[in-house]
Motif scaffolding. Structure first.
Motif, short mmCIF file in Angstrom:
data_model
loop_
_atom_site.label_atom_id
_atom_site.label_comp_id
_atom_site.label_asym_id
_atom_site.label_seq_id
_atom_site.Cartn_x
_atom_site.Cartn_y
_atom_site.Cartn_z
N PRO A 21 -16.82 -5.16 -4.27
CA PRO A 21 -16.92 -3.69 -5.19
C PRO A 21 -17.32 -4.72 -6.13
CG PRO A 21 -14.83 -5.43 -4.76
CD PRO A 21 -15.47 -5.91 -3.87
N GLY A 22 -18.20 -3.86 -6.61
CA GLY A 22 -19.05 -4.35 -7.44
C GLY A 22 -20.10 -5.45 -7.92
N ALA A 23 -20.14 -6.49 -7.09
CA ALA A 23 -20.73 -7.48 -6.89
C ALA A 23 -22.28 -7.20 -7.13
CB ALA A 23 -20.44 -8.31 -5.77
N ASN A 24 -22.76 -8.09 -7.59
CA ASN A 24 -24.00 -7.95 -8.18
C ASN A 24 -24.61 -7.21 -8.49
OD1 ASN A 24 -24.30 -11.35 -7.45
ND2 ASN A 24 -24.02 -10.37 -5.22
N GLY A 25 -23.97 -5.95 -9.28
CA GLY A 25 -24.76 -4.62 -9.87
C GLY A 25 -24.00 -3.63 -8.45
N GLY A 26 -23.44 -4.03 -7.76
CA GLY A 26 -23.35 -3.25 -7.06
C GLY A 26 -22.85 -1.69 -6.76
N VAL A 27 -21.71 -1.03 -6.03
CA VAL A 27 -21.80 -0.16 -5.53
C VAL A 27 -19.30 -0.39 -6.57
CG1 VAL A 27 -22.74 1.35 -3.88
CG2 VAL A 27 -20.49 0.06 -3.48
N ALA A 28 -19.32 1.12 -7.26
CA ALA A 28 -18.07 0.44 -8.01
C ALA A 28 -16.76 1.22 -6.73
CB ALA A 28 -18.10 1.70 -9.42
N ILE A 29 -15.96 0.74 -6.22
CA ILE A 29 -14.84 1.61 -5.76
C ILE A 29 -14.04 1.54 -6.64
CG2 ILE A 29 -13.58 0.92 -3.23
CD1 ILE A 29 -16.16 -1.03 -2.69
N ASP A 30 -12.89 2.48 -5.84
CA ASP A 30 -12.35 2.78 -6.62
C ASP A 30 -10.64 2.50 -6.27
OD1 ASP A 30 -11.12 4.79 -4.13
OD2 ASP A 30 -11.63 7.00 -5.75
N LEU A 31 -9.29 3.50 -6.68
CA LEU A 31 -8.36 2.25 -6.16
C LEU A 31 -8.00 2.37 -4.23
CD1 LEU A 31 -6.18 2.69 -9.37
CD2 LEU A 31 -7.19 0.41 -8.46
N ALA A 81 -13.52 2.52 3.30
CA ALA A 81 -13.31 1.45 5.22
C ALA A 81 -11.84 1.46 4.61
CB ALA A 81 -13.39 0.26 4.34
N TYR A 82 -10.90 2.34 5.70
CA TYR A 82 -9.56 2.49 6.22
C TYR A 82 -8.48 0.87 5.88
CZ TYR A 82 -9.39 7.12 7.66
OH TYR A 82 -9.69 8.30 7.54
N SER A 83 -9.41 -0.41 6.41
CA SER A 83 -8.35 -0.87 6.19
C SER A 83 -9.29 -2.46 5.81
CB SER A 83 -7.71 -1.81 7.47
OG SER A 83 -8.36 -1.59 8.25
N GLY A 84 -8.67 -3.99 6.04
CA GLY A 84 -9.75 -4.97 5.70
C GLY A 84 -9.84 -5.71 4.04
N HIS A 85 -9.64 -4.65 3.31
CA HIS A 85 -9.87 -5.03 2.14
C HIS A 85 -9.93 -6.21 1.49
CE1 HIS A 85 -9.96 -0.67 2.57
NE2 HIS A 85 -11.07 -0.53 1.42
N SER A 86 -10.13 -6.97 1.05
CA SER A 86 -9.76 -7.57 0.17
C SER A 86 -9.79 -8.28 -1.23
CB SER A 86 -11.14 -9.76 0.06
OG SER A 86 -12.07 -8.77 -0.28
N PHE A 87 -9.51 -7.03 -1.72
CA PHE A 87 -9.10 -6.37 -3.16
C PHE A 87 -8.22 -5.27 -2.46
CE2 PHE A 87 -12.33 -4.36 -1.95
CZ PHE A 87 -12.96 -2.58 -2.46
N GLN A 88 -7.12 -4.79 -3.79
CA GLN A 88 -6.06 -3.68 -3.46
C GLN A 88 -6.84 -2.67 -3.67
OE1 GLN A 88 -3.05 -4.57 -3.05
NE2 GLN A 88 -2.64 -6.47 -3.40
N VAL A 89 -6.12 -1.98 -2.58
CA VAL A 89 -6.41 -0.37 -2.58
C VAL A 89 -5.22 0.05 -1.72
CG1 VAL A 89 -8.92 -0.88 -2.31
CG2 VAL A 89 -7.36 -0.95 0.16
N ASP A 90 -5.24 1.21 -2.57
CA ASP A 90 -3.78 2.17 -1.49
C ASP A 90 -4.25 2.99 -1.28
OD1 ASP A 90 -1.77 4.23 -1.26
OD2 ASP A 90 -1.57 3.98 -3.82
N ILE A 91 -5.13 3.51 -0.11
CA ILE A 91 -4.96 4.27 1.22
C ILE A 91 -3.86 4.72 1.61
CG2 ILE A 91 -5.91 4.15 3.65
CD1 ILE A 91 -7.85 2.25 2.04
N GLY A 92 -3.05 5.39 1.54
CA GLY A 92 -2.32 6.16 1.06
C GLY A 92 -1.08 6.49 2.70
#
Length: 198
Positions: A21-31, A81-92
């Motif tokens: 998420p956001g690495a090297n000027g990449g895309v922003a990924i929300d919560l 992505a639904y799962s497998g994240h290395s950062f905190q997300v709330d998939i619902g």
């Protein structure tokens, strides 16, 4: 689209949406793990090999739609992505209470997990399958080795205080699992319960 290109697209989606998420000027990924496709597709086309052979929105939609593991979701002009994240997300997802075993599909090269437990490296959660056939399908899709299905004593694990979450795509996730709850699954002994998402 040929299989090789579909695999490259799928692996790139996984890498960026799960770990970058956001690495090297990449895309922003929300919560909730979403990013807007209007910025995501141009960003992918700055990465190799798409900087030489651009990927289209239609190709991404095809890969997402044909993925038997249902790893991704496109909704409202956004992708996650639904799962497998290395950062905190709330998939619902929703709290899940296992009434029997769950399963983990891997390969023979990972047999050591029977003694070491199911841990995570970059990923924050362990992903489990609801049935032996589902786990075997995942294990068989991994190239280069014989499939191995591990049975998790999920009911006892829950009784010992572990929590489980059922994601919208039918995956079940939990924290790392110690070896005392794991055995090699046998197809003829596998328990088949009704899936919570028919």
């Amino acid at each position: 689209m040929n299989e090789e290109r579909a695999t490259i697209i799928s692996k790139t989606l996984s890498r960026v949406l799960r770990h970058n998420p956001g690495a090297n000027g990449g895309v922003a990924i929300d919560l909730q793990g979403f990013t807007d496709l209007v910025t995501f597709v141009p960003y992918l086309n700055t990465l190799g090999p798409f900087d030489k052979s651009p990927v289209s929105l239609e190709e991404i939609e095809e890969v997402v739609g044909s993925d038997f593991k249902k790893r991704f979701q496109i909704a409202g002009g956004r992708i996650r992505a639904y799962s497998g994240h290395s950062f905190q997300v709330d998939i619902g997802g929703e709290a899940f209470y296992p009434a029997g075993p769950l399963y983990f599909g891997t390969t023979e090269t990972s047999r050591r997990v029977l003694n070491e437990g199911l841990t995570v490296s970059k990923k924050l959660k362990v992903r489990l399958s609801y049935s032996y056939p589902e786990a075997l399908e995942i294990a068989s899709a991994r190239p280069g080795d014989r499939p191995l299905v591990i049975e998790v004593d999920a009911e006892r694990l829950a009784a010992d205080g572990a929590s489980f979450e059922l994601l919208p795509n039918g995956e079940i996730v939990t924290d790392p699992i110690g070896p005392d709850y794991l055995v090699e699954a046998q197809a003829h002994k596998a328990v088949h319960l009704p899936h919570p998402h028919p």
